[in-house]
Every structure is written in C-alpha cells, then in structure tokens.
Design an enzyme around this catalytic site. Structure first.
Site, PDB file in Angstrom:
ATOM      1  N   SER A 167      36.895 -47.382  40.537  1.00 25.86           N
ATOM      2  CA  SER A 167      37.509 -47.633  39.191  1.00 25.86           C
ATOM      3  C   SER A 167      36.814 -48.659  38.540  1.00 25.86           C
ATOM      4  O   SER A 167      35.910 -49.466  39.245  1.00 25.86           O
ATOM      5  CB  SER A 167      39.163 -48.176  39.456  1.00 25.86           C
ATOM      6  OG  SER A 167      39.235 -48.791  38.272  1.00 25.86           O
ATOM      7  N   TYR A 180      45.093 -53.494  43.651  1.00 28.93           N
ATOM      8  CA  TYR A 180      44.481 -52.305  43.356  1.00 28.93           C
ATOM      9  C   TYR A 180      42.639 -52.474  43.418  1.00 28.93           C
ATOM     10  O   TYR A 180      42.096 -51.766  43.962  1.00 28.93           O
ATOM     11  CB  TYR A 180      44.915 -51.670  42.020  1.00 28.93           C
ATOM     12  CG  TYR A 180      44.430 -50.553  41.575  1.00 28.93           C
ATOM     13  CD1 TYR A 180      44.636 -49.235  41.922  1.00 28.93           C
ATOM     14  CD2 TYR A 180      43.234 -50.610  40.324  1.00 28.93           C
ATOM     15  CE1 TYR A 180      43.953 -48.073  41.371  1.00 28.93           C
ATOM     16  CE2 TYR A 180      42.759 -49.556  39.864  1.00 28.93           C
ATOM     17  CZ  TYR A 180      43.092 -48.263  40.326  1.00 28.93           C
ATOM     18  OH  TYR A 180      42.442 -47.235  39.745  1.00 28.93           O
TER      19      TYR A 180
HETATM   20  N1  LIG Z   1      44.297 -43.352  35.512  1.00 32.17           N
HETATM   21  C1  LIG Z   1      43.401 -44.340  35.456  1.00 32.17           C
HETATM   22  O1  LIG Z   1      43.191 -44.842  34.150  1.00 32.17           O
HETATM   23  C2  LIG Z   1      42.278 -44.529  36.380  1.00 32.17           C
HETATM   24  C3  LIG Z   1      41.119 -45.201  36.143  1.00 32.17           C
HETATM   25  C4  LIG Z   1      40.174 -45.533  37.020  1.00 32.17           C
HETATM   26  C5  LIG Z   1      40.335 -45.055  38.304  1.00 32.17           C
HETATM   27  N2  LIG Z   1      41.471 -44.087  38.736  1.00 32.17           N
HETATM   28  C6  LIG Z   1      41.659 -43.703  39.868  1.00 32.17           C
HETATM   29  O2  LIG Z   1      41.622 -42.232  39.833  1.00 32.17           O
HETATM   30  C7  LIG Z   1      42.088 -41.587  40.882  1.00 32.17           C
HETATM   31  C8  LIG Z   1      43.228 -40.520  40.241  1.00 32.17           C
HETATM   32  O3  LIG Z   1      44.075 -41.465  39.379  1.00 32.17           O
HETATM   33  P1  LIG Z   1      45.135 -40.626  38.371  1.00 32.17           P
HETATM   34  O4  LIG Z   1      45.430 -41.742  37.007  1.00 32.17           O
HETATM   35  O5  LIG Z   1      44.795 -39.429  37.955  1.00 32.17           O
HETATM   36  O6  LIG Z   1      46.261 -40.592  39.310  1.00 32.17           O
HETATM   37  P2  LIG Z   1      47.773 -39.942  39.356  1.00 32.17           P
HETATM   38  O7  LIG Z   1      48.830 -40.912  39.551  1.00 32.17           O
HETATM   39  O8  LIG Z   1      47.840 -39.104  37.852  1.00 32.17           O
HETATM   40  O9  LIG Z   1      47.440 -38.642  40.470  1.00 32.17           O
HETATM   41  C9  LIG Z   1      47.474 -39.107  41.622  1.00 32.17           C
HETATM   42  C10 LIG Z   1      47.518 -37.684  42.667  1.00 32.17           C
HETATM   43  O10 LIG Z   1      47.553 -38.408  43.803  1.00 32.17           O
HETATM   44  C11 LIG Z   1      48.618 -37.777  44.659  1.00 32.17           C
HETATM   45  N3  LIG Z   1      48.823 -38.729  45.907  1.00 32.17           N
HETATM   46  C12 LIG Z   1      49.300 -39.969  45.745  1.00 32.17           C
HETATM   47  N4  LIG Z   1      49.315 -40.459  47.055  1.00 32.17           N
HETATM   48  C13 LIG Z   1      49.011 -39.712  47.795  1.00 32.17           C
HETATM   49  C14 LIG Z   1      48.681 -39.628  49.045  1.00 32.17           C
HETATM   50  N5  LIG Z   1      49.165 -40.681  49.877  1.00 32.17           N
HETATM   51  N6  LIG Z   1      48.053 -38.503  49.677  1.00 32.17           N
HETATM   52  C15 LIG Z   1      47.898 -37.466  48.906  1.00 32.17           C
HETATM   53  N7  LIG Z   1      47.862 -37.438  47.474  1.00 32.17           N
HETATM   54  C16 LIG Z   1      48.348 -38.660  47.091  1.00 32.17           C
HETATM   55  C17 LIG Z   1      49.838 -37.805  43.403  1.00 32.17           C
HETATM   56  O11 LIG Z   1      50.752 -36.918  44.159  1.00 32.17           O
HETATM   57  C18 LIG Z   1      49.028 -37.348  42.459  1.00 32.17           C
HETATM   58  O12 LIG Z   1      49.176 -35.989  42.211  1.00 32.17           O
HETATM   59  C19 LIG Z   1      42.961 -42.609  41.633  1.00 32.17           C
HETATM   60  O13 LIG Z   1      42.114 -43.104  42.744  1.00 32.17           O
HETATM   61  C20 LIG Z   1      42.925 -43.856  40.725  1.00 32.17           C
HETATM   62  O14 LIG Z   1      42.780 -45.057  41.180  1.00 32.17           O
HETATM   63  C21 LIG Z   1      42.443 -43.944  37.720  1.00 32.17           C
END
Ligand SMILES: NC(=O)c1ccc[n+]([C@@H]2O[C@H](COP(=O)([O-])OP(=O)(O)OC[C@H]3O[C@@H](n4cnc5c(N)ncnc54)[C@H](O)[C@@H]3O)[C@@H](O)[C@H]2O)c1
Length: 292
Positions: A167, A180
């Site tokens: 991230s 986080y």
């Molecule tokens: N959304 C943002 O703004 C953002 C920014 C930078 C990085 N990220 C990173 O990108 C990745 C995806 O983020 P997102 O916002 O799309 O998340 P999200 O919450 O929309 O989706 C996450 C998915 O992971 C699954 N999940 C959660 N815990 C789990 C586990 N223990 N085992 C298997 N699956 C699991 C959930 O069911 C969900 O489908 C994450 O690693 C997040 O930290 C997100």
C-alpha cells in the site's frame, strides 16, 4: 498438517509444460489471486483473465468468489481460503495444482484494515491485521514457493512471479492506522528478502503499493464506508457531505483521482512481463507518494 505438499510439488513438476489454453499476454499462466471476491483483487483477476491467464479466485467469502469466477469464464475457479490459516493456504495451493497442474503467478492481495488511536487500540485488532496482512503473506509465499521451486527443477528457464499487495501506507506512515501501515511496511521487508532467495529459482518477487481506491467498497460503501465514517467523525474540517470528504481525499492526489483496479492490474502486468526486476515496491498512487 494433513496436506501432502511433496505429492503436489511432484505433480506440478510433471505438468510444467502442460498449461491450460488461453489467448493473450498471459496465455497459460496459472494464477492465484487471494482476496479476489471483491475490490482490487477482483479487478486484478478479471484483467489477468482477459489477458489469457487461468485464475483461482481465492477468498474467505466463497459464495462471492464463486460468483466472480463464474462470471469470468471457464478458465476461472473459486477456492475458499483463510490466508492466516496454514492448513487452509496449503489446501488452496494443493487445489490449484490438482485442478490446473501448477502455479505460475501468486498475487497475494487479501488484506484487512483496523484503525484507531494508539492509546485505545486493542491488541486483538493489532493481531488480527498482522495475522492476515503479514503472516498470511508469508504463508501464501511459502506454499507457492514449494510449487515454483519444483517447477524450476523441471524447467530451469521458466520464470514465475510472486506479487504482494502492499500500500502507499507501506511506504510512509499512516495516522491512527499503524497496525495496517506496519503490516504493509513488513510486507515489503518480506518481499525484498524472498526476492533475494528466490532468484535461484527464477521467481521474481515484487510488491505493489496502491493509493486509495476511493470508488471501492472500503471507501464508498454507503453505510460502512470510510467516507461516511470520516464525515460522521468530523475528520475532514468543514465537510458537510460525503462528496466533500471525497473531494478532500481526491485533492491529496496530484493526478486528482483515486486508484482503480485497472491501475493496479497494469502494475501486476508489468511485474510479470518485465524480466529484470525483483524485490521492488512499485507505487501506484497518481503521484501521491514518490520514491527517493
Ligand atoms: N482499498 C484501498 O484503498 C487500498 C489501498 C492500498 C492497498 N490496498 C490493499 O489492497 C488489497 C485489497 O484491498 P481492497 O480494498 O480491494 O479490499 P476489500 O476489503 O474490498 O477486499 C478484500 C477481500 O479479501 C478477502 N479477505 C479478507 N480477509 C481474508 C482472509 N483472511 N483470507 C482470505 N481472504 C480474505 C475479503 O473477503 C475480500 O473479498 C489489500 O491488501 C489492501 O490492504 C487497498
């Protein structure tokens, strides 16, 4: 551990030249995307599928993962996984080899957020984030490595990829969001270290550091999204509507918009297609975070 990984490594070795059909830049690449039932993971999985990859939609939310895999097409299938549970991760990798014969790309994308002030933050929340974002990354890489190392023995010229979703909070601190940020900084430490070890097996290991996905469920969910939460908490001075909060966050980005799944998918494509970079953490932030 009841999963016999040496059996699956052997099967992967025997099938190294036997890949599912597919047309495009990633034709034949067997790819696990964790956390692919929604959000960035879903978008990445869909883009890689369009480029010919075979996709394992691996998620804790099996019904949604099944729906996503079904909508994608016949080269996709859903697998239930909890990335913080070793047996479950071993099963995910074993099922992938059983179904498709090997593993070429791991996109370790599943992740969670729990934020709050230092003096009030509960240890259980800290451990929850660490178990999924940090330990879970180790577990997914460990079991992917078993298969990729075996495949390397059978075909020393082939290249494989592990791509971790860090991230922008893995590159700079995040206020009241330390569990986080720490896990995402830690992910880059793992990536750099795995990269050093895995060059011996032609496995590139890189991280992607996206900016905020402002259109995604985490931010935009009308009931529980961060825009609503920040509006209610008065986190953005003067903001009267969800739109005000949104504009405040957009204005932090030089390119004036949030990160989209397609932006992250393009970075994943870069990681796979280039052949001379490993151990990197690639920002995809519209200029919000710049490397030194
Ligand atoms: N959304 C943002 O703004 C953002 C920014 C930078 C990085 N990220 C990173 O990108 C990745 C995806 O983020 P997102 O916002 O799309 O998340 P999200 O919450 O929309 O989706 C996450 C998915 O992971 C699954 N999940 C959660 N815990 C789990 C586990 N223990 N085992 C298997 N699956 C699991 C959930 O069911 C969900 O489908 C994450 O690693 C997040 O930290 C997100």
């Amino acid at each position: 551990m009841s999963v016999n990984m040496s059996k699956w490594a052997q099967i992967a070795k025997e099938n190294v030249h036997n890949r599912p059909a597919g047309n495009g830049r990633l034709a034949g690449k067997i790819t696990i995307v964790t956390g692919a039932a929604q959000g960035f993971g879903k978008g990445i999985a869909e883009e890689l599928y369009k480029e010919g990859a075979t996709i394992i939609v691996a998620d804790m939310n099996l019904p949604l993962a099944q729906q996503v895999a079904q909508e994608m097409g016949e080269r996709a299938c859903a697998v239930a996984v909890n990335v913080s549970d070793e047996e479950s991760v071993a099963n995910m990798v074993a099922e992938t080899v059983e179904k498709f014969g090997g593993l070429d790309i791991l996109v370790a994308n599943a992740g969670v957020v729990r934020s709050g002030p230092l003096a009030e933050f509960e240890r259980k929340d800290f451990e929850f984030v660490t178990a999924i974002n940090y330990t879970g990354l180790f577990l997914c890489c460990k079991y992917a490595a078993m298969i990729m190392q075996a495949q390397h023995e059978a075909d020393p010229d082939a290249m494989y990829d592990i791509i971790a979703m860090s991230s922008k909070s893995g590159l700079e601190g995040s206020n009241k969001n330390f569990a986080y940020a720490g896990s995402k900084f830690g992910a880059i430490g793992l990536v750099q270290s795995f990269a050093l070890e895995m060059t011996a097996y032609n496995v590139k290991v890189n991280a992607i550091c996206p900016g905020n996905y402002l259109d995604g469920p985490l931010w935009s969910d009308p009931e529980r999204g961060l825009f609503v939460q920040y509006l209610q908490a008065g986190k953005v001075p003067g903001a009267k509507t969800v739109e005000d909060v949104r504009r405040f966050y957009e204005a932090k980005v030089p390119m004036n918009r949030g990160c989209l799944p397609i932006d992250v998918a393009r970075a994943v494509m870069y990681c796979v297609e280039q052949k001379y970079e490993t151990g990197q953490a690639i920002p995809v932030t519209g200029g919000q975070v710049m490397l030194n």
